[in-house]
Design an enzyme around this catalytic site. Structure first.
Site, mmCIF file in Angstrom:
data_model
loop_
_atom_site.group_PDB
_atom_site.id
_atom_site.type_symbol
_atom_site.label_atom_id
_atom_site.label_comp_id
_atom_site.label_asym_id
_atom_site.label_seq_id
_atom_site.Cartn_x
_atom_site.Cartn_y
_atom_site.Cartn_z
ATOM 1 N N HIS A 188 0.875 -1.189 0.000
ATOM 2 C CA HIS A 188 0.000 0.000 0.000
ATOM 3 C C HIS A 188 0.907 1.233 0.000
ATOM 4 O O HIS A 188 1.963 1.222 0.639
ATOM 5 C CB HIS A 188 -0.859 0.069 1.278
ATOM 6 C CG HIS A 188 -2.115 -0.753 1.263
ATOM 7 N ND1 HIS A 188 -2.543 -1.465 2.361
ATOM 8 C CD2 HIS A 188 -3.053 -0.947 0.304
ATOM 9 C CE1 HIS A 188 -3.693 -2.069 2.082
ATOM 10 N NE2 HIS A 188 -4.021 -1.775 0.830
ATOM 11 N N CYS A 286 -2.220 2.896 9.071
ATOM 12 C CA CYS A 286 -3.237 1.933 8.622
ATOM 13 C C CYS A 286 -4.420 1.874 9.585
ATOM 14 O O CYS A 286 -5.522 1.491 9.191
ATOM 15 C CB CYS A 286 -2.649 0.528 8.539
ATOM 16 S SG CYS A 286 -1.228 0.374 7.491
HETATM 17 N N1 ARG Z 1 -3.750 -7.090 6.860
HETATM 18 C C1 ARG Z 1 -4.209 -5.909 6.200
HETATM 19 C C2 ARG Z 1 -4.246 -6.146 4.690
HETATM 20 O O1 ARG Z 1 -3.419 -6.850 4.201
HETATM 21 C C3 ARG Z 1 -3.325 -4.745 6.525
HETATM 22 C C4 ARG Z 1 -3.817 -3.462 5.951
HETATM 23 C C5 ARG Z 1 -2.861 -2.313 6.159
HETATM 24 N N2 ARG Z 1 -3.434 -1.109 5.758
HETATM 25 C C6 ARG Z 1 -2.789 -0.078 5.176
HETATM 26 N N3 ARG Z 1 -3.409 1.031 5.007
HETATM 27 N N4 ARG Z 1 -1.568 -0.202 4.726
HETATM 28 O O2 ARG Z 1 -5.087 -5.654 3.976
#
Ligand code: ARG
Length: 293
Positions: A188, A286
């Site tokens: 991300h 996150c």
């Molecule tokens: N386990 C979650 C996923 O893989 C973590 C999300 C992290 N969020 C972020 N905004 N980077 O989707």
């Protein structure tokens, strides 16, 4: 309308000023980690054999909540946690919330798509106008789209699809600068890019160069006023995944070099341990969605 016309005079204004609560530095949405866990593996950090310690995760989430509300002056709204949705804590992925508009996420993986109705319901109950994207326009909210200075930067490949950037840009009436993400550990945009300045003329940011290709690095250099490099070691501690409210920043522990660079530039840095969330591939940013004015 003048006061004379209302017949009420300036006393009303005084009363209004006196009864108004102080304006929070930011409004955020968080979700307590009651059902947080690693129930599937959709990024390289997740391993169902390495479960978070439930108590510790709750304490760490509280630590972040307290830093934001007590030290940084943010107002945090809460979403009710739901059994069977272990990643609902990561509210950054809910979508994009601005004024009465909510652009809902369109998750790439079905395990997370089940969160969308909960986020949508929360915004609908508050009278927001909901926009949902087309089936193939994958969009993981603020995890992949972040303002810096006057620009909107957006990441694609592992989660969001570049086609969603076009749609979101049209809806917001703004240009979106698309950046391809190159390293699956930084899947991300908010895991490798940290905008520091959010106002006209302040387009400072920090980033982990290894997460982008040459073209992406060029775009970042051209559209920011200063780019602070984060080392791989600190990027792996999710140094870029910090929450910035004005000149105050909260981030995971163990990122001394970035911390120092930020302090040198006049930021106040609050460190708070978040390693239980790193097991899921997430950290401070996150866990927070900005409810933008
Ligand atoms: N386990 C979650 C996923 O893989 C973590 C999300 C992290 N969020 C972020 N905004 N980077 O989707």
């Amino acid at each position: 309308m003048s006061f004379a016309a209302t017949g009420q005079g300036p006393h009303c204004l005084l009363l209004l000023v006196m009864t108004q609560k102080p304006v929070p530095a930011a409004r955020l949405l968080m979700c307590p980690p009651d059902y947080f866990g690693i129930e599937y593996e959709i990024n390289p950090w997740m391993d169902v054999r390495h479960q978070p310690d439930h108590e510790l995760a709750a304490q760490q989430w509280q630590g972040l909540y307290r830093a934001l509300t007590e030290k940084m002056g943010a107002l945090v709204e809460l979403l009710q946690p739901m059994p069977g949705l272990p990643d609902l804590v990561f509210t950054a992925n809910a979508g994009w919330a601005q004024g009465d508009l909510f652009i809902a996420a369109n998750f790439r993986y079905s395990v997370r798509a089940r969160e969308t109705p909960h986020f949508v319901a929360w915004f609908r109950e508050r009278g927001c106008r909901i926009v949902e994207l087309g089936r193939t326009e994958f969009f993981e909210g603020e995890g992949d789209i972040l303002p810096c200075g006057d620009e909107l930067f957006a990441g694609y490949r592992f989660r969001s699809d570049i086609r969603s950037h076009l749609r979101v840009g049209e809806i917001l009436g703004r240009r979106v600068l698309s950046l391809e993400l190159m390293d699956a550990r930084f899947y991300h945009l908010d895991t490798c890019f940290l905008p520091l300045g959010q106002s006209k003329g302040d387009a400072r940011a920090a980033y982990f160069p290894g997460a982008f290709d040459e073209y992406g690095r060029k775009v970042l250099r051209e559209y920011t006023s200063e780019l602070i490099e984060v080392s791989e070691k600190e990027a792996e501690r999710f140094a870029c995944n910090a929450v910035v409210v004005g000149r105050q920043i909260v981030m995971n522990t163990g990122c001394p070099t970035l911390r120092h660079a930020l302090e040198e530039r006049g930021y106040t840095v609050h460190e708070t341990p978040l390693d239980q969330f790193l097991k899921s591939g997430g950290s401070a940013k996150c866990l927070v969605l900005f409810l933008r004015p």
